[in-house]
Design an enzyme around this catalytic site. Structure first.
Site, mmCIF file in Angstrom:
data_model
loop_
_atom_site.group_PDB
_atom_site.id
_atom_site.type_symbol
_atom_site.label_atom_id
_atom_site.label_comp_id
_atom_site.label_asym_id
_atom_site.label_seq_id
_atom_site.Cartn_x
_atom_site.Cartn_y
_atom_site.Cartn_z
ATOM 1 N N PHE A 104 0.309 5.490 -8.255
ATOM 2 C CA PHE A 104 -0.555 4.443 -8.789
ATOM 3 C C PHE A 104 -0.322 3.131 -8.062
ATOM 4 C CE2 PHE A 104 -0.385 7.234 -12.522
ATOM 5 C CZ PHE A 104 -1.700 7.186 -12.985
ATOM 6 N N ASP A 105 -1.392 2.374 -7.903
ATOM 7 C CA ASP A 105 -1.257 0.947 -7.664
ATOM 8 C C ASP A 105 -0.856 0.328 -8.999
ATOM 9 O OD1 ASP A 105 -1.702 -1.668 -6.422
ATOM 10 O OD2 ASP A 105 -3.484 -1.745 -7.691
ATOM 11 N N ALA A 106 -0.332 -0.867 -8.972
ATOM 12 C CA ALA A 106 0.089 -1.508 -10.226
ATOM 13 C C ALA A 106 -0.983 -2.451 -10.773
ATOM 14 C CB ALA A 106 1.405 -2.260 -10.022
ATOM 15 N N ASP A 107 -1.204 -3.542 -10.052
ATOM 16 C CA ASP A 107 -2.062 -4.609 -10.583
ATOM 17 C C ASP A 107 -3.544 -4.296 -10.464
ATOM 18 O OD1 ASP A 107 0.007 -6.282 -11.438
ATOM 19 O OD2 ASP A 107 0.369 -6.901 -9.373
ATOM 20 N N ASP A 140 -7.224 0.345 -7.513
ATOM 21 C CA ASP A 140 -8.469 -0.413 -7.658
ATOM 22 C C ASP A 140 -9.015 -0.952 -6.350
ATOM 23 O OD1 ASP A 140 -7.924 -3.767 -7.661
ATOM 24 O OD2 ASP A 140 -6.198 -2.436 -7.730
#
Length: 227
Positions: A8-11, A181
Site C-alpha cells: 500500500f501507499d500510505a497517504d 492513489d
C-alpha cells in the site's frame, strides 16, 4: 488466491493526508509573523509543496533538501523574516502528531491481515512517517514500512519495490499487488517493477494519462472484491 502480498501507499490511500496536512499547516501558520491571512499562506504553501514533491519524484531534488527548500520558497514568496529550518522543524513536529485514517482503513486491513502479507511503500519523510504509521491504530498490521527518505529511493523507481519485496522475503512478483492513489508514483512505479497495480481513486478523478492500472477502486472496501 492469486495475490499473497499487498503493498500500500500510505497517504491519500489509507491515511487522510489532507486532514493531516491541514492540521499541521493550521498550527504552523499561526506561528508566522505576516500580514497575510492564514488561508492565503496555506494555499501558497500547498502550491509550492505540490511542485517540489514532483521535482522529488523526478529526481531533481533530494529529500533532505526538500525539507528546507519548500519553506525557503514560502519565505521568499511571502517576504517573511523567518528561518526555513525553523519552519521545517515545526511543520514536521505538527505532521507527526496528525495520524488520521479513512473510515474504512481499519476494517480493510483487519480483513486482509488474516490472509495476506501487508507492507507500505511511501514517498515520505522518515521522522514523520514512522510516527504517523507505526504509532497509529493500524501500524501492527504491516510486516514492513518502506520509507523513501530512509533508503534514498523513491517511487516510481522500481528499485524501491525490489527493496520492499526483499525486505518481505518474497520474490514472486506475480503474486504482489500495489495499491495507491498516485498514478505517477504508485501505479507507474508498480508498472515499472512489473507488479500488478490497483488505483485507489477515492476522489473519482479522471485518468487522462497513459498510465493504466490493472484495477481501479473508488472505495477502499472494494479491494475485497478484486481479491
Amino acid at each position: 488466491m492469486k495475490y499473497k502480498v499487498i503493498l500500500f501507499d500510505a497517504d491519500d490511500t489509507l491515511f487522510d493526508f489532507k486532514k493531516t496536512e491541514n492540521y499541521a499547516l493550521e498550527n504552523l501558520m499561526s506561528s508566522l509573523d505576516t500580514d497575510y491571512d492564514k488561508d492565503y499562506c496555506i494555499n501558497i504553501y500547498k502550491e509550492i509543496n505540490t511542485k517540489i514533491w514532483k521535482e522529488f519524484e523526478e529526481g531533481k531534488i533530494t529529500s533532505d533538501d526538500l525539507k528546507i527548500e519548500r519553506f525557503q520558497r514560502l519565505i521568499d514568496k511571502l517576504n517573511l523574516s523567518d528561518d526555513a529550518k525553523r519552519l521545517s522543524e515545526l511543520y514536521v513536529k505538527f505532521l507527526g502528531r496528525g495520524s488520521f485514517l479513512y473510515e474504512d482503513t481499519k476494517d480493510l486491513l483487519d480483513y486482509l491481515s488474516k490472509n495476506y502479507k501487508l507492507g507500505i511503500i511511501t514517498n515520505g519523510l522518515a521522522d514523520v512517517q514512522h510516527k504517523r504509521i507505526r504509532e497509529s491504530d493500524v501500524g501492527h498490521y504491516f510486516d514492513d514500512v518502506i520509507i523513501s527518505d530512509e533508503i534514498k529511493i523513491a517511487k516510481p523507481n522500481p528499485e524501491i519495490f525490489e527493496y520492499a519485496l526483499k525486505s518481505l522475503n518474497h520474490d514472486d512478483k506475480s503474486s504482489v499487488l500495489m495499491v495507491g492513489d498516485s498514478l505517477s508514483s504508485d501505479i507507474k512505479g508498480g508498472l515499472n517493477a512489473s507488479i500488478d497495480t490497483c488505483w485507489c481513486n477515492l476522489s473519482n478523478k479522471i485518468n487522462n494519462t497513459d498510465i493504466v492500472p490493472k484495477y481501479e477502486i473508488n472505495n477502499l472496501l472494494d479491494l475485497k472484491n478484486i481479491l
